[in-house]
Write a protein that holds these residues in place. Sequence first.
Motif, PDB file in Angstrom:
ATOM      1  N   ASN A   1      -9.137  24.072  43.525  1.00 40.10           N
ATOM      2  CA  ASN A   1     -10.475  24.369  43.009  1.00 40.10           C
ATOM      3  C   ASN A   1     -11.237  23.043  42.886  1.00 40.10           C
ATOM      4  O   ASN A   1     -11.041  22.295  41.932  1.00 40.10           O
ATOM      5  CB  ASN A   1     -10.307  25.046  41.643  1.00 40.10           C
TER       6      ASN A   1
ATOM      7  N   PHE B   1      -8.398  31.329  40.852  1.00 41.56           N
ATOM      8  CA  PHE B   1      -7.527  30.171  40.727  1.00 41.56           C
ATOM      9  C   PHE B   1      -6.604  30.364  39.529  1.00 41.56           C
ATOM     10  O   PHE B   1      -7.090  30.514  38.395  1.00 41.56           O
ATOM     11  CB  PHE B   1      -8.352  28.900  40.527  1.00 41.56           C
TER      12      PHE B   1
ATOM     13  N   GLU C   1     -13.731  32.921  33.196  1.00 40.11           N
ATOM     14  CA  GLU C   1     -12.384  32.492  32.802  1.00 40.11           C
ATOM     15  C   GLU C   1     -11.674  33.689  32.171  1.00 40.11           C
ATOM     16  O   GLU C   1     -12.241  34.355  31.294  1.00 40.11           O
ATOM     17  CB  GLU C   1     -12.448  31.359  31.769  1.00 40.11           C
TER      18      GLU C   1
ATOM     19  N   ASN D   1      -4.364  28.915  36.751  1.00 40.59           N
ATOM     20  CA  ASN D   1      -4.262  27.634  36.053  1.00 40.59           C
ATOM     21  C   ASN D   1      -2.873  27.454  35.463  1.00 40.59           C
ATOM     22  O   ASN D   1      -2.121  28.423  35.287  1.00 40.59           O
ATOM     23  CB  ASN D   1      -5.335  27.554  34.976  1.00 40.59           C
ATOM     24  N   GLN D   2      -2.555  26.203  35.118  1.00 41.64           N
ATOM     25  CA  GLN D   2      -1.216  25.884  34.625  1.00 41.64           C
ATOM     26  C   GLN D   2      -0.882  26.610  33.326  1.00 41.64           C
ATOM     27  O   GLN D   2       0.271  26.930  33.068  1.00 41.64           O
ATOM     28  CB  GLN D   2      -1.108  24.376  34.383  1.00 41.64           C
TER      29      GLN D   2
ATOM     30  N   ILE E   1       1.129  31.994  37.214  1.00 46.66           N
ATOM     31  CA  ILE E   1      -0.134  31.987  37.935  1.00 46.66           C
ATOM     32  C   ILE E   1      -0.104  32.860  39.190  1.00 46.66           C
ATOM     33  O   ILE E   1      -0.642  32.508  40.217  1.00 46.66           O
ATOM     34  CB  ILE E   1      -0.615  30.551  38.230  1.00 46.66           C
TER      35      ILE E   1
ATOM     36  N   THR F   1      -9.238  31.244  36.595  1.00 45.12           N
ATOM     37  CA  THR F   1     -10.655  30.941  36.779  1.00 45.12           C
ATOM     38  C   THR F   1     -11.136  31.703  38.004  1.00 45.12           C
ATOM     39  O   THR F   1     -10.526  31.603  39.069  1.00 45.12           O
ATOM     40  CB  THR F   1     -10.861  29.424  37.012  1.00 45.12           C
TER      41      THR F   1
ATOM     42  N   ASP G   1      -4.064  28.137  43.679  1.00 43.63           N
ATOM     43  CA  ASP G   1      -3.777  27.522  42.394  1.00 43.63           C
ATOM     44  C   ASP G   1      -4.856  26.508  42.051  1.00 43.63           C
ATOM     45  O   ASP G   1      -5.674  26.131  42.908  1.00 43.63           O
ATOM     46  CB  ASP G   1      -2.374  26.895  42.381  1.00 43.63           C
ATOM     47  N   TYR G   2      -4.844  26.066  40.813  1.00 40.81           N
ATOM     48  CA  TYR G   2      -5.913  25.221  40.244  1.00 40.81           C
ATOM     49  C   TYR G   2      -6.181  23.942  41.037  1.00 40.81           C
ATOM     50  O   TYR G   2      -7.293  23.426  41.038  1.00 40.81           O
ATOM     51  CB  TYR G   2      -5.564  24.858  38.795  1.00 40.81           C
ATOM     52  N   ARG G   3      -5.170  23.416  41.724  1.00 38.10           N
ATOM     53  CA  ARG G   3      -5.373  22.142  42.442  1.00 38.10           C
ATOM     54  C   ARG G   3      -6.327  22.292  43.620  1.00 38.10           C
ATOM     55  O   ARG G   3      -6.831  21.320  44.158  1.00 38.10           O
ATOM     56  CB  ARG G   3      -4.034  21.624  42.965  1.00 38.10           C
TER      57      ARG G   3
END
Length: 264
Positions: free
Chosen positions: A139, A237, A255, A239-240, A21, A245, A135-137
Amino acid sequence: MPLPSQVHADVPTTPVITQKIKPVAAVDNHVLPEHRVIGIGSGSTVPYVVERIVQQGAEVNKGRVFIPTGFQSKQLIVDAGLNLGDVDQYPTIDVTLDGADEVDHQLNCVKGGGACHLREKVLAEAARTFVLVADYRKNVQYLGTNFAQGVPIEVVPFAYAKVLQNLHHILGSPKATLRMAIKKAGPVVTDNGNFIIDAPFEREHMIDPYVIMAQIKMLTGVVEVGLFCKMAKAAYFGNQDGSVTIRWKDGKVQEIAAKNTAAV
Ligand SMILES: O=C[C@H](O)[C@H](O)[C@H](O)COP(=O)(O)O
């Protein structure tokens, strides 16, 4: 000295960026060959921003100057052999890329988990284009969802107790605390010689954080507030699963599948 209820420890953020990521798409889309003045922000994603910029090649980078938001990004710029400048020499920046502690659906964000948000906001304002990488967390729909320690507020040291009192009793943040250092006795001291207060607010204030941002900023002794309202053009962002995103200022969400970021 602050009372025990007014302090909390400066908990270092855990780097969560993996090989998968890295914020490569953000660099590729926004750091263009014609860009000459580039702002480099702070946080766990920023080393990867610099890495990707270096990959754009020595030829394009030799004509560029890079403006840091603090000690970390200054070191990254110098270690990468890039040209270092400062915002007082270059008050207009082509593009600034920066991390965030949390970003909401309107691209408002919380910054300052690393106590860098004063310089970061100057570089964000100076930039024609301001882009977030996280990172996604981070968002989230509303600020304060995962990043619960509160809004970072840089204050001049002698005013901290008065600002705390005003946050507790006037602005409705009874749990606002002075940020304490870990491997040093006493409070965190910013790159500008100031203290940091972390002030959590209820959800009602985070639906449109501009209002509370302006109210905090009006408190005497406050230097800058770690709420950046509608400044970013886009937020990327990681994602894992390796996908990315992208949230755009106009509300569009894009995406990018992992296979399309695999090379990045
Ligand atoms: O003061 C620090 C900055 O605002 C950082 O960009 C923010 O705290 C995010 O840092 P990290 O990516 O390390 O969580």
